[in-house]
Design an enzyme around this catalytic site. Structure first.
Site, PDB file in Angstrom:
ATOM      1  N   LYS A 117       0.875  -1.193  -0.046  1.00  0.00           N
ATOM      2  CA  LYS A 117      -0.086   0.138   0.084  1.00  0.00           C
ATOM      3  C   LYS A 117       0.947   1.335   0.046  1.00  0.00           C
ATOM      4  CE  LYS A 117      -3.475  -2.364  -0.385  1.00  0.00           C
ATOM      5  NZ  LYS A 117      -4.296  -3.175   0.829  1.00  0.00           N
ATOM      6  N   ILE A 118       0.128   2.341   0.055  1.00  0.00           N
ATOM      7  CA  ILE A 118       1.119   3.722  -0.113  1.00  0.00           C
ATOM      8  C   ILE A 118       1.928   3.943   1.035  1.00  0.00           C
ATOM      9  CG2 ILE A 118      -0.661   5.215   0.614  1.00  0.00           C
ATOM     10  CD1 ILE A 118       0.274   6.902  -1.979  1.00  0.00           C
TER      11      ILE A 118
END
Ligand SMILES: *Cc1c(COP(=O)(O)O)cnc(C)c1O
Length: 384
Positions: free
Chosen positions: A196-197
């Protein structure tokens, strides 16, 4: 030629993560709970409420999936109920519905953001209600960082009195009309899984609207232990809390979140420029100025009638041969073997995107030489 693997999305540390972990070791806060957990929750809360009027509370958990599970429990989802869920998404959006014995009802995407289609949502609600079904929640996802049609979905949710669970696993750092994703649902969830980011190596968070819901979530996440010197339980609980070590990684990552968003958006701009003069490839951009995507992943749609016969699979194979990881979009849930008998409402938009859509390498840690390799490979493939 340099054939190092170029990943779709890989962890990108900021530098301070180890300091927080070292603190945890120095103070022997290795157990779940500890100052990093509280600090991480406060960091997320401060980030989310900037620019909002509303109140939010944050419970750090072991995964985004755990957060979804608890959200549905707090909404009272039980055996026999139904939960409306965006079909094109990662299976983790839908699985928790079945943990509770409820039935997922899958809804197609709309063509602008590829998220929950408001029209099909309302058609489904009317149809399920006419069959006497109990609809307990709507799960809407900001896919690849792109906000869903927040106003339209909210109007329908309120019209029929169904709460919204906002799956913001892919969209920390995205905004809609200047307000942060992760604050729009009756409950919202974040994920800090490895791709994820930002990441805690594994983790998630439940975002609630008030402190009582947060307390209840943490109670359930820590084995539902009653207040007593001995171990006493009046409810079924779970072991869903984030560890103080993982939260230390999260604290370091929150310090660089804005940089990571900028890095992903720069990758997106690189692709916009790359494909500007190439026929038959659409890069999915924000549909209006109300939308601001973190562009966790940049996605394209390939139309082989316009590329001179190069299909999505051709392009993916070209990239694969050069050791560049690309992936088709999420396979819609209504097409998954495990959900094939579940109700679905739609017109085939998600199916078409599954066939012709591609996720491109979007990591904030990709270098100029990686971009050059990506550009060369794409141009060579599409010129054939
Ligand atoms: C990653 C993800 C989840 C699940 O999060 P985990 O932390 O991996 O459990 C849920 N929904 C979507 C859309 C995701 O991308």
């Amino acid at each position: 030629m340099n054939k190092d693997k170029i990943w779709l999305s890989s962890p990108h540390m900021g530098g301070n993560e180890l300091n927080y972990i070292n603190e945890a070791f120095a103070e022997n806060w290795i157990a779940p709970l500890g100052p990093n957990v509280t600090g991480f929750e406060n960091d997320i809360k401060d980030y989310l409420i900037s620019g909002t009027s509303g109140e939010v509370e944050v419970a750090a958990l072991s995964s985004g999936t755990a957060a979804l599970h608890l959200a549905l429990i707090l909404l009272g989802v039980e055996r026999g109920d139904e939960v409306l869920c965006q079909s094109m998404t990662f299976a983790a959006s839908a699985n928790p519905i079945t943990y509770l014995g409820a039935t997922p009802v899958f809804i197609d995407s709309e063509a602008d953001t590829l998220n929950l289609c408001p029209e099909q949502l309302e058609i489904a609600i009317k149809d399920r209600m006419s069959q006497g079904k109990k609809l307990k929640a709507i799960i809407a996802v900001h896919l690849y960082g792109m906000p869903y049609k927040i106003d339209e979905v909210r109007i329908i949710a309120d019209k029929y009195g169904i709460p919204v669970v906002e799956d913001s696993a892919e969209s920390l750092g995205s905004t809609y009309k200047g307000i942060n994703c992760g604050t729009f649902g009756d409950f919202s969830i974040l994920s800090f899984n490895g791709n994820k980011i930002i990441t805690t190596s594994g983790g998630g968070a439940l975002i609630t609207k008030n402190i009582d819901s947060k307390k209840k979530a943490i109670f359930l996440a820590t084995q539902a232990r009653d207040e007593a010197p001995h171990y006493q339980h009046s409810e079924i609980g779970y072991n869903y809390r984030l560890s103080n070590i993982s939260a230390g990684i999260g604290r370091g990552q929150m310090e660089v979140l804005d940089k990571r968003v900028k890095g992903r958006r720069d990758m997106f701009q690189f692709y916009v420029n790359l494909f500007r003069d190439i026929a038959g490839v659409r890069v999915f951009e924000e549909p209006t100025e109300d939308y601001f995507s973190n562009h966790w992943l940049t996605i394209i749609k390939v139309d082989e009638n316009e590329t001179g016969g190069v299909s999505r699979e051709d392009l993916r194979n070209c990239m694969d041969l050069e050791n560049i990881e690309c992936r088709p979009l999420w396979k819609p849930m209504h097409m998954q073997p495990v959900f094939k008998d579940k109700p679905y409402y739609g017109t085939g938009i998600a199916e078409e995107m599954f066939k012709n859509g591609l996720c491109l390498p979007s990591g904030s840690n990709l270098l100029n030489k990686d971009r050059e390799r990506i550009a060369q490979t794409i141009l060579n493939c599409l010129k054939k």
